[in-house]
Design a protein around this motif. Structure first.
Motif, PDB file in Angstrom:
ATOM      1  N   GLU A  47      67.739  22.198   7.403  1.00  0.00           N
ATOM      2  CA  GLU A  47      67.132  20.888   7.149  1.00  0.00           C
ATOM      3  C   GLU A  47      65.474  21.299   6.503  1.00  0.00           C
ATOM      4  O   GLU A  47      65.291  20.736   5.664  1.00  0.00           O
ATOM      5  N   PHE A  48      64.910  22.190   7.581  1.00  0.00           N
ATOM      6  CA  PHE A  48      63.461  22.506   6.865  1.00  0.00           C
ATOM      7  C   PHE A  48      63.211  22.930   5.246  1.00  0.00           C
ATOM      8  O   PHE A  48      62.625  22.590   4.800  1.00  0.00           O
ATOM      9  N   LEU A  49      64.299  24.093   5.224  1.00  0.00           N
ATOM     10  CA  LEU A  49      64.313  24.673   4.034  1.00  0.00           C
ATOM     11  C   LEU A  49      64.908  24.070   3.024  1.00  0.00           C
ATOM     12  O   LEU A  49      64.927  24.920   1.847  1.00  0.00           O
ATOM     13  N   LYS A  50      65.921  23.211   3.240  1.00  0.00           N
ATOM     14  CA  LYS A  50      66.711  22.402   2.267  1.00  0.00           C
ATOM     15  C   LYS A  50      67.664  23.277   1.653  1.00  0.00           C
ATOM     16  O   LYS A  50      67.911  23.426   0.327  1.00  0.00           O
ATOM     17  N   VAL A  51      68.381  24.039   2.298  1.00  0.00           N
ATOM     18  CA  VAL A  51      69.443  24.915   2.088  1.00  0.00           C
ATOM     19  C   VAL A  51      70.872  24.940   3.021  1.00  0.00           C
ATOM     20  O   VAL A  51      70.580  24.434   3.997  1.00  0.00           O
TER      21      VAL A  51
END
Length: 73
Positions: A47-51
């Motif tokens: 979620e943080f890195l959007k991967v």
């Protein structure tokens, strides 16, 4: 890309913080039992890195608070 991650399990809140040495400090709610903390770590990182979660692999430190996490492109 390889990230150095410091994990704090059993935290009251979930948070991601970048430290001065470019590593990440991630607080998660799950206990470090039966891989639950690692599963939540991967979810929070995705979620943080959007991967996608499938692009994240714990390369070293599966049973440690300090981990090396590999992110695939």
């Amino acid at each position: 890309m390889i990230l150095r991650v410091k994990v704090k399990p059993n935290a009251k809140t979930v948070s991601v913080e970048q430290l001065e040495d470019k590593s990440l400090k991630i607080s998660i709610k799950s206990p470090p039992v039966n891989g639950k903390a690692n599963e939540e770590l991967i979810k929070v990182l995705s979620e943080f890195l959007k991967v996608s979660k499938s692009k994240i692999n714990i390369k070293a430190g599966k049973s440690s608070r300090e981990k090396l996490v590999e992110i695939y492109d």
